[in-house]
Design a protein around this motif. Structure first.
Motif, mmCIF file in Angstrom:
data_model
loop_
_atom_site.group_PDB
_atom_site.id
_atom_site.type_symbol
_atom_site.label_atom_id
_atom_site.label_comp_id
_atom_site.label_asym_id
_atom_site.label_seq_id
_atom_site.Cartn_x
_atom_site.Cartn_y
_atom_site.Cartn_z
ATOM 1 N N UNK A 1 -15.128 -10.818 -4.330
ATOM 2 C CA UNK A 1 -13.878 -11.732 -5.201
ATOM 3 C C UNK A 1 -13.446 -10.978 -6.404
ATOM 4 N N UNK A 2 -11.883 -11.209 -6.252
ATOM 5 C CA UNK A 2 -11.334 -10.367 -7.436
ATOM 6 C C UNK A 2 -11.321 -8.839 -7.410
ATOM 7 N N UNK A 3 -11.606 -8.311 -6.274
ATOM 8 C CA UNK A 3 -11.611 -6.989 -6.072
ATOM 9 C C UNK A 3 -9.979 -6.352 -6.355
ATOM 10 N N UNK A 4 -9.911 -5.144 -6.917
ATOM 11 C CA UNK A 4 -8.788 -4.497 -7.026
ATOM 12 C C UNK A 4 -8.625 -3.518 -6.009
ATOM 13 N N UNK A 5 -7.595 -3.727 -4.944
ATOM 14 C CA UNK A 5 -7.638 -2.636 -3.947
ATOM 15 C C UNK A 5 -6.828 -1.361 -4.486
ATOM 16 N N UNK A 6 -7.181 -0.172 -4.118
ATOM 17 C CA UNK A 6 -6.354 0.889 -4.319
ATOM 18 C C UNK A 6 -5.990 1.584 -3.315
ATOM 19 N N UNK B 1 -2.322 -0.449 -6.453
ATOM 20 C CA UNK B 1 -1.255 0.409 -6.217
ATOM 21 C C UNK B 1 -0.033 -0.223 -5.779
ATOM 22 N N UNK B 2 0.141 -1.411 -6.030
ATOM 23 C CA UNK B 2 1.388 -2.100 -5.343
ATOM 24 C C UNK B 2 2.680 -1.637 -6.465
ATOM 25 N N UNK B 3 3.815 -1.577 -5.656
ATOM 26 C CA UNK B 3 5.029 -1.117 -6.520
ATOM 27 C C UNK B 3 5.315 -1.876 -7.664
ATOM 28 N N UNK B 4 4.899 -3.162 -7.911
ATOM 29 C CA UNK B 4 5.125 -4.128 -8.844
ATOM 30 C C UNK B 4 4.453 -3.579 -9.924
ATOM 31 N N UNK C 1 -10.958 1.777 4.287
ATOM 32 C CA UNK C 1 -10.163 0.657 4.968
ATOM 33 C C UNK C 1 -8.942 1.375 5.532
ATOM 34 N N UNK C 2 -8.502 1.432 6.904
ATOM 35 C CA UNK C 2 -7.285 2.233 7.354
ATOM 36 C C UNK C 2 -6.170 1.402 6.740
ATOM 37 N N UNK C 3 -4.995 1.943 6.255
ATOM 38 C CA UNK C 3 -4.080 1.523 5.582
ATOM 39 C C UNK C 3 -3.104 1.065 6.952
ATOM 40 N N UNK C 4 -3.339 1.241 8.020
ATOM 41 C CA UNK C 4 -2.534 0.915 9.053
ATOM 42 C C UNK C 4 -3.222 -0.166 9.886
ATOM 43 N N UNK D 1 0.918 -1.267 0.114
ATOM 44 C CA UNK D 1 -0.010 0.206 -0.124
ATOM 45 C C UNK D 1 0.915 1.166 0.066
ATOM 46 N N UNK D 2 2.046 1.136 0.066
ATOM 47 C CA UNK D 2 2.927 2.169 -0.083
ATOM 48 C C UNK D 2 4.244 2.072 -1.156
ATOM 49 N N UNK D 3 4.761 3.215 -1.434
ATOM 50 C CA UNK D 3 5.976 3.057 -2.185
ATOM 51 C C UNK D 3 7.081 4.007 -1.542
ATOM 52 N N UNK D 4 8.085 4.242 -2.205
ATOM 53 C CA UNK D 4 9.283 5.174 -1.517
ATOM 54 C C UNK D 4 8.732 6.423 -1.693
ATOM 55 N N UNK D 5 7.788 6.884 -2.323
ATOM 56 C CA UNK D 5 7.481 8.314 -2.548
ATOM 57 C C UNK D 5 5.883 8.614 -1.697
#
Lengths: 308, 353
Positions: free
Chosen positions: B255-260, B328-331, B299-302, B124-128
């Motif tokens: 099912x198959x939800x796309x989390x952002x 939103x995954x870095x991959x 949804x909380x990210x923590x 849920x996070x990137x470098x930036x």
């Protein structure tokens, strides 16, 4: 038939040059004043219009890299070519419909009693000053599957299932016509009003049928207004964004400006700018072609002078 | 007459420049700890609620006021960095902007000395940028149109024989979600989604092209499903809940939800960087992060933030038992950085045909 109407045009034509050149007290010519008065406006236009447009043009060649990449991408893209064709085609259709409806309307206004004519003009101007977004929204509500038009047709029994009105090219053209119609009617009205009605009477007294008198006398004299109105509707139509965004299907009928908005919001400023420049070039080209048919200055003047 | 006027004008100018000088002096002396910073806020009731729940603990702790500022899209964030004229100190970049390559040009690296990475939802996070919250793209469907049958996955979304009716898709809101959903609908497993095969996605989408209604924003997507104009839609998860809460016959297929992740970040070179990082740390902390549930089912990210049972079932993060993808995954985002133009062009070309 009132005699005040035919008198209006020559009087106005005479008045303006005289006022413009008449020396005022102190013998200073008034001519220089307009220039001085124009300075703030010119500054404003340079600062808020010419400068940003120039910046945009530069950016289309430099962002993200120097060169013609953005334009290559534009001309290689099916979506963009399709969009240019859509924009030109639908705007042309909308303009033609506006011209047809607007001509009949303006003709009616000019040939109505003054009280009715005034009412008809007010009915044209009031929607024109209403917020564009509000008008486009109300059209969306009107045209959707569960909207007023479909409900009405279903209640009357003309149709069973709702017919698809919204998200079609029809809806875009319909929206354009409703919104741009005043821009067509006002210059037409203005030019028709300046036609001396006695010319038509004279033609008829010389044996022309009403049809021939209209075709050979009235219509050619009203062409100036028709060209002015069409030019203004067409030019503004090329830049439509809200209407196709709300009434179109946002897939096969996207206007060029929708692509501009998409790419700029996406941070692709250079490409967005390039699309904008192409749209600008098309608009200027249309103006240049039009300037061979009419004097563009006249077009602006007729539409501004409407009703005066 | 004229001289007097001139003198008073001179005095006025002097006074003004003096004020300007003092103003400059005072602002530069407090630049280490500003009296206020600004963060993008969508306004309205929701915006006010976010300010009350997520911003006020920071103000209470530091004395720094947080002022709401207007929405900024990626284009505007980039322009503000280039011109060094910052519209806001904390902004919501798109996942693409927060990816490594573009993030390096436009965003400050997140100060992970102030934030405990291990508490955050993985991916849920990137470098930036870090997520303030997570929402998801879900398959929302009408319960009154399919004779009791339930669509189970994106594959069913593309099956207009078994599940007749039109489909709503967020073509301009999130074209990548549409592409990813289509790939899952074609049988691609979440682990194999990268490299993204845009041609395969388009082929799948093409099978239902006449039935697609493209929508421009969440409200429109909600209306299409609510009015029954479409029988299924790729929807924001909270939009389906909103229809349900109003009594509409709709249901969510998790099912198959796309989390952002709703990413938050600091524009590069921002003078209030230190305070802005403190605000981000406060917002994503375990104590503060779940307070936003008062405003919406976000949804909380923590992962350490406490969520009560009533809210839990509304949250995307409570439905990770089936397949899911973190958009939103870095991959995915690092792949998109290099292939974004090619994917959007292909998608738009197909869409305009």
């Amino acid at each position: 038939m009132s005699s005040a109407v035919p008198a209006a045009q020559p009087a106005r034509a005479l008045r303006s040059p005289v006022t413009a050149n008449r020396p005022r007290r102190g013998g200073r010519p008034v001519r220089r004043t307009p220039l001085v008065l124009l300075t703030p406006l010119l500054l404003l236009v340079t600062l808020l219009f010419i400068w940003p447009v120039a910046q945009m043009m530069v950016q289309s060649f430099t962002d993200p890299v120097r060169g013609l990449d953005n334009y290559r991408r534009f001309f290689a893209s099916d979506a963009m070519m399709h969009s240019v064709v859509t924009t030109l085609g639908l705007t042309l259709l909308g303009t033609a419909l506006c011209a047809l409806i607007g001509y009949v309307y303006a003709y009616t206004v000019v040939h109505s009693r003054p009280s009715i004519a005034r009412l008809l003009i007010v009915l044209t101007v009031v929607p024109a000053v209403m917020n564009l977004l509000v008008r486009a929204f109300s059209l969306e509500v009107l045209l959707q599957d569960t909207g007023l038009v479909n409900r009405l047709l279903q209640t009357v029994g003309l149709i069973g299932a709702p017919i698809t009105l919204i998200r079609t090219p029809f809806a875009i053209v319909f929206g354009m016509v409703t919104i741009a119609l005043p821009l067509m009617i006002l210059p037409l009205y203005s030019s028709m009003r300046s036609i001396n009605p006695e010319l038509v009477v004279a033609a008829q007294s010389l044996g022309a049928t009403p049809g021939v008198a209209f075709r050979k006398v009235f219509f050619p004299l009203s062409l100036n207004g028709l060209f002015s109105g069409s030019l203004i509707v067409f030019i503004t139509g090329l830049g439509y964004y809200i209407v196709p965004q709300l009434l179109g299907n946002n897939a096969s009928d996207r206007f060029v400006s929708q692509h501009v908005a998409f790419y700029i919001a996406d941070g692709q400023w250079g490409f967005g700018a390039a699309i904008g420049v192409v749209l600008l070039v098309i608009t200027v080209a249309v103006l240049l072609v039009a300037s061979r048919l009419i004097r563009v200055g006249d077009a602006v003047r007729t539409s501004m002078g409407a009703g005066s | 007459m004229y001289t007097r006027k001139g003198r008073s004008a001179g005095a006025l100018i002097a006074a003004l420049s003096l004020t300007a000088l003092t103003a400059c002096g005072s602002s530069s002396s407090t630049s280490s700890k500003p009296s206020s910073i600004s963060m993008v806020n969508s306004g309205g009731e929701f915006g006010k609620c976010i300010a009350d729940t997520l911003w006020s603990p920071f103000t209470k702790a530091t004395g720094i006021e947080v002022k709401p500022s207007g929405l900024l899209n990626d284009g505007q964030i980039q322009a503000s960095v280039k011109s060094k004229n910052y519209g806001a100190d904390v902004v919501y970049p798109s996942p693409a902007l927060a990816a490594d390559k573009t993030g390096a040009s436009y965003l400050e690296p997140i100060d992970f000395s102030k934030i405990d990475k291990s508490e955050l939802v993985p991916g849920s996070f990137t470098k930036y940028a870090v997520s303030q919250d997570l929402y998801s793209w879900v398959l929302g469907y009408r319960t009154d149109k399919f004779d009791g049958k339930t669509p189970q996955s994106w594959a069913d979304f593309f099956d207009t024989t078994m599940f007749p009716g039109k489909r709503a898709l967020p073509g301009d809101v999130d074209p990548f979600a549409v592409v990813l959903g289509a790939l899952m609908g074609d049988g691609v497993k979440p682990d194999d989604i990268v490299p993204i095969d845009v041609d395969r996605a388009i082929k799948r989408l093409d099978t239902i092209k006449p039935d697609i209604i493209w929508y421009q924003n969440g409200t429109q997507g909600q209306q299409l499903l609510e009015s029954g104009e479409v029988t299924m839609g790729m929807e924001f998860n909270n939009r389906v809940d909103a229809i349900k809460a109003a009594g509409g016959p709709v249901e969510t297929q998790w099912n198959q939800q796309l989390l952002v992740g709703d990413l938050i970040a600091v524009p590069k070179g921002n003078p209030n960087k230190a305070a802005a990082m403190d605000l981000i740390a406060s917002i994503t902390s375990a104590e503060v992060n779940s307070k936003q549930l008062k405003c919406a089912a976000l949804a909380p990210s923590n992962t350490k933030a406490s969520v009560d049972a009533k809210n839990a079932k509304l949250l995307p993060t409570s439905h990770l038992d089936g397949e899911y993808l973190v958009e939103t995954s870095p991959e995915i985002q690092n792949y998109l950085t290099d292939h974004k133009d090619e994917i959007t062009s292909a998608f738009n070309d197909w869409r305009s045909k």
